[in-house]
Motif scaffolding. Sequence first.
Motif, short mmCIF file in Angstrom:
data_model
loop_
_atom_site.label_atom_id
_atom_site.label_comp_id
_atom_site.label_asym_id
_atom_site.label_seq_id
_atom_site.Cartn_x
_atom_site.Cartn_y
_atom_site.Cartn_z
N LEU A 273 55.26 -42.11 -15.68
CA LEU A 273 56.69 -42.34 -15.80
C LEU A 273 57.00 -43.83 -15.77
N LEU A 274 57.86 -44.26 -16.68
CA LEU A 274 58.31 -45.64 -16.67
C LEU A 274 59.46 -45.79 -15.69
N ASP A 275 59.78 -47.02 -15.33
CA ASP A 275 60.84 -47.21 -14.32
C ASP A 275 62.19 -46.83 -14.90
N LYS A 276 63.19 -46.81 -14.03
CA LYS A 276 64.51 -46.27 -14.37
C LYS A 276 65.18 -47.00 -15.52
N SER A 277 64.83 -48.25 -15.75
CA SER A 277 65.50 -49.00 -16.82
C SER A 277 65.17 -48.44 -18.20
N PHE A 278 64.07 -47.67 -18.29
CA PHE A 278 63.69 -47.08 -19.58
C PHE A 278 64.29 -45.69 -19.76
N ASN A 279 64.82 -45.11 -18.71
CA ASN A 279 65.24 -43.72 -18.76
C ASN A 279 66.75 -43.57 -18.91
N GLU A 280 67.13 -42.49 -19.55
CA GLU A 280 68.54 -42.18 -19.72
C GLU A 280 69.15 -41.76 -18.38
N ASN A 281 70.45 -41.83 -18.32
CA ASN A 281 71.15 -41.48 -17.09
C ASN A 281 71.53 -40.00 -17.12
N ALA A 282 70.52 -39.12 -17.09
CA ALA A 282 70.76 -37.68 -17.10
C ALA A 282 70.89 -37.18 -15.67
N SER A 283 71.91 -36.37 -15.43
CA SER A 283 72.09 -35.81 -14.09
C SER A 283 71.38 -34.47 -13.95
N GLU A 284 70.83 -33.97 -15.08
CA GLU A 284 70.09 -32.70 -15.10
C GLU A 284 70.98 -31.54 -14.67
N SER A 285 72.26 -31.60 -15.03
CA SER A 285 73.20 -30.55 -14.65
C SER A 285 73.10 -29.31 -15.53
N GLY A 286 72.57 -29.50 -16.75
CA GLY A 286 72.53 -28.39 -17.70
C GLY A 286 73.84 -28.20 -18.44
N ASN A 287 74.82 -29.06 -18.17
CA ASN A 287 76.11 -28.96 -18.85
C ASN A 287 75.96 -29.30 -20.34
N ILE A 288 76.78 -28.67 -21.14
CA ILE A 288 76.76 -28.91 -22.58
C ILE A 288 78.02 -29.66 -22.98
N LYS A 289 77.85 -30.76 -23.67
CA LYS A 289 78.96 -31.62 -24.05
C LYS A 289 79.03 -31.77 -25.56
N LYS A 290 80.24 -31.73 -26.10
CA LYS A 290 80.41 -32.00 -27.53
C LYS A 290 80.27 -33.49 -27.76
N VAL A 291 79.53 -33.86 -28.79
CA VAL A 291 79.30 -35.26 -29.14
C VAL A 291 80.28 -35.65 -30.24
N THR A 292 80.93 -36.80 -30.08
CA THR A 292 81.90 -37.26 -31.06
C THR A 292 81.44 -38.58 -31.68
N SER A 293 82.21 -39.07 -32.62
CA SER A 293 81.87 -40.33 -33.30
C SER A 293 82.05 -41.54 -32.41
N ASN A 294 82.60 -41.34 -31.22
CA ASN A 294 82.72 -42.45 -30.25
C ASN A 294 81.50 -42.56 -29.35
N ASP A 295 80.58 -41.60 -29.46
CA ASP A 295 79.39 -41.60 -28.62
C ASP A 295 78.24 -42.34 -29.28
N SER A 296 77.31 -42.79 -28.45
CA SER A 296 76.19 -43.58 -28.96
C SER A 296 75.32 -42.80 -29.94
N GLN A 297 75.27 -41.45 -29.80
CA GLN A 297 74.44 -40.65 -30.69
C GLN A 297 74.88 -40.75 -32.14
N PHE A 298 76.12 -41.16 -32.38
CA PHE A 298 76.59 -41.31 -33.76
C PHE A 298 75.86 -42.46 -34.45
N PHE A 299 75.41 -43.43 -33.67
CA PHE A 299 74.74 -44.60 -34.22
C PHE A 299 73.24 -44.61 -33.92
N TYR A 300 72.86 -44.12 -32.74
CA TYR A 300 71.46 -44.16 -32.32
C TYR A 300 71.02 -42.83 -31.71
N PRO A 301 70.95 -41.76 -32.52
CA PRO A 301 70.49 -40.49 -31.95
C PRO A 301 68.99 -40.55 -31.66
N LEU A 302 68.57 -39.86 -30.62
CA LEU A 302 67.14 -39.76 -30.31
C LEU A 302 66.61 -38.55 -31.07
#
Length: 331
Positions: free
Chosen positions: A131-160
């Motif tokens: 495992l790499l240190d926290k600076s390499f990892n996303e800020n996931a809370s591991e809640s399992g919640n599902i969120k709608k992604v919009t054009s204001n989110d980073s995934q619109f420009f840089y999806p993984l």
Amino acid sequence: MSKISVVMATYNGEKFVEEQLESIRQQSRSVDEVLIADDCSTDNTVEIIQKFIDKYKLQHWFVKVNQKNVGWKRNFTNLIFQASGDIIFYCDQDDIWLLDKVRLMASILEKSEDYFCLSSHSVAIDGKGKLLDKSFNENASESGNIKKVTSNDSQFFYPLGCTLAFRKELLMYIDRSFYVCGTDLVIARTAILLNGMYDIDLSLIKHRFHQNNVSNSLEKLKKYYGYSTIGERMKNVEEDILYFSIFAKVVKKYHLPLERELCKHMSFAQRRANILKKRNIFSFIYSFLVSGNFFIRYMLIADLLYAFKLNRFVGRICNGMNLNLRKMKGN
């Protein structure tokens, strides 16, 4: 129950590919098809994959070698159109899938036709699987919640891209010429514009960072955090403009009510081009004021710094997201 396809583009991946294949084979919900296209590797990647398929008698797993090197973008584009599954999973050659990735993501996509595409979070590992240190990892809370992604989110420009799974129906809106932009970006962005992109707050893959991988190499990190050239950043913006111009034809063909939305995004991309090419301060001020989104404002500030050759400071202004690139060396 939906048929599940996995598509993997490989190139000189002998070091990690077997570990990835094993993580797919061990999934709690079995996949129905695995399509692997090798882009003329010069190492033993193909031999390792074929030996793995033969060892476990995996009848619906296939590996083929391209006649010539076509690059990862075209390679993945060809694969997604060849897949026969109702749900298609992107897969990098060097990651590790967690045991329930397919079961969880497929069950969500099967719940509603409104869900075109689903992404997840990831845990970053190095070339040795640590495992790499926290600076390499996303800020996931591991809640399992599902969120709608919009054009204001980073995934619109840089999806993984390696976390994506999508319904095959989405391909109706994907032109093959989109490959120049990278189909992971195209899949996510098109799903967002169609109001059908979602993200689950769970880390479902171990995402490997090392010097030889393509989609998340040091070079990509350098581009994001300000260590690349203005020309490379301008190329990304030009690809955005190209995407919107191609998608405009899709909108017209299917009479989609997206002209206004598309015009907004095209105008934004063109203003970014003006900032980078012409150091246009008015384009920067206008775009900054009309956007109340932190990520987009950060991106605009980064564009301005690039324009004035101050891009070495880009990483410093990214709130809590600085990466020490030197930590990557030697993994």
